[in-house]
Design a protein around this motif. Structure first.
Motif, PDB file in Angstrom:
ATOM      1  N   LEU A 192       0.845  -1.201   0.000  1.00 38.30           N
ATOM      2  CA  LEU A 192       0.000   0.000   0.000  1.00 38.30           C
ATOM      3  C   LEU A 192       0.876   1.245   0.000  1.00 38.30           C
ATOM      4  N   ARG A 193       0.420   2.307  -0.669  1.00 45.68           N
ATOM      5  CA  ARG A 193      -0.825   2.402  -1.386  1.00 45.68           C
ATOM      6  C   ARG A 193      -0.622   2.347  -2.897  1.00 45.68           C
ATOM      7  N   ALA A 194       0.653   2.587  -3.316  1.00 46.30           N
ATOM      8  CA  ALA A 194       0.913   2.798  -4.742  1.00 46.30           C
ATOM      9  C   ALA A 194       0.562   1.587  -5.595  1.00 46.30           C
ATOM     10  N   GLY A 195       0.568   0.390  -4.985  1.00 43.24           N
ATOM     11  CA  GLY A 195       0.336  -0.816  -5.778  1.00 43.24           C
ATOM     12  C   GLY A 195      -1.124  -1.112  -6.081  1.00 43.24           C
ATOM     13  N   LEU A 196      -2.051  -0.321  -5.522  1.00 45.00           N
ATOM     14  CA  LEU A 196      -3.472  -0.696  -5.621  1.00 45.00           C
ATOM     15  C   LEU A 196      -3.996  -0.795  -7.050  1.00 45.00           C
ATOM     16  N   ILE A 208       3.525 -10.255  -6.465  1.00 51.72           N
ATOM     17  CA  ILE A 208       3.547  -8.998  -5.699  1.00 51.72           C
ATOM     18  C   ILE A 208       3.625  -7.836  -6.678  1.00 51.72           C
ATOM     19  N   CYS A 209       2.764  -6.826  -6.491  1.00 52.68           N
ATOM     20  CA  CYS A 209       2.930  -5.654  -7.357  1.00 52.68           C
ATOM     21  C   CYS A 209       3.466  -4.468  -6.583  1.00 52.68           C
ATOM     22  N   ASP A 210       4.449  -3.854  -7.186  1.00 57.93           N
ATOM     23  CA  ASP A 210       5.111  -2.672  -6.640  1.00 57.93           C
ATOM     24  C   ASP A 210       5.441  -1.806  -7.851  1.00 57.93           C
TER      25      ASP A 210
END
Ligand code: URA
Length: 222
Positions: free
Chosen positions: A85-89, A138-140
């Motif tokens: 959180l939060r940028a990966g949403l 995982i998203c980043d």
């Protein structure tokens, strides 16, 4: 160099519509349109999801149509999608558009910046199913120094040992990829594009700026 490792896939290596979206998230003329910025992160994640789906195991399943029976291939198990959180949403939503039955994990990680330009990573929140024997994606959006990602993975692994970890980033930096692989060598990185430089404050150059702020607006803490 990281970009040539088999477990690092730069999705910009092939010409595709993805280039348009990478242009739009980077360009100061377009990226301030928040809805478009979030949509582009979502679309980049969708492309990564489709590519990752080619590397997951499938099983045959009997399928009855109105006219007869056939065998189809379905995922052997649903992956777990994790977001910092939060940028990966927005990217998380892109992954869910494809892996619509996935389980989900959320971690909060943020940089506490000091006056001398250094920063520490603060982790406070974890919501995660068991990861034992699962495929973890995982998203980043910005894989910069890799330090928050490595900390987030260490935090997530308290919930079990996945079979494989995939990381997707809109923009990744070679430094961050190398740092991630130093800690988790088997992790597969899927990047919308890969840049070489980092500023002293850990921002990717040319990068795109602050992905979280561009997607969701500014914040009080730096
Ligand atoms: N996070 C961002 O949003 N941008 C960067 O360049 C690095 C980390």
């Amino acid at each position: 160099m990281s970009a040539h490792q088999p477990n690092v896939i730069n999705l910009s290596k092939q010409y595709s519509i993805l280039h348009e979206w990478i242009y739009e998230i980077r360009s100061v003329d377009v990226q301030t349109d928040r809805m478009r910025f979030r949509k582009n992160l979502e679309r980049i994640a969708e492309v990564a999801a489709y590519e990752i789906s080619k590397h997951l195991p499938y099983v045959k399943k009997l399928c009855t149509t109105p006219l007869g029976n056939t065998h189809c291939w379905v995922l052997e198990q649903q992956p777990v999608i994790a977001t910092i959180l939060r940028a990966g949403l927005a990217m998380h939503q892109g992954l869910l558009n494809y892996f619509d039955k996935a389980d989900n994990a959320f971690v909060s990680a943020y940089r506490k910046h000091h006056d001398d330009g250094s920063f520490e990573i603060s982790l406070e929140y974890l919501s995660c199913p068991s990861l034992e024997g699962r495929y973890l994606i995982i998203c980043d959006p910005m894989l910069a120094t890799g330090s928050s990602l490595v900390k987030a993975i260490q935090f997530l692994l308290e919930c079990g040992q996945p079979i494989q970890i995939h990381v997707i980033a809109a923009i990744a930096c070679t430094v961050g990829i190398d740092y991630l692989h130093k800690h988790f060598p088997q992790t597969v990185v899927w990047a919308g594009d890969i840049d070489e430089e980092l500023t002293a404050r850990g921002y990717i150059v040319p990068g795109l700026g602050d992905a979280g702020d561009l997607a969701y607006g500014g914040k009080q803490q730096q």
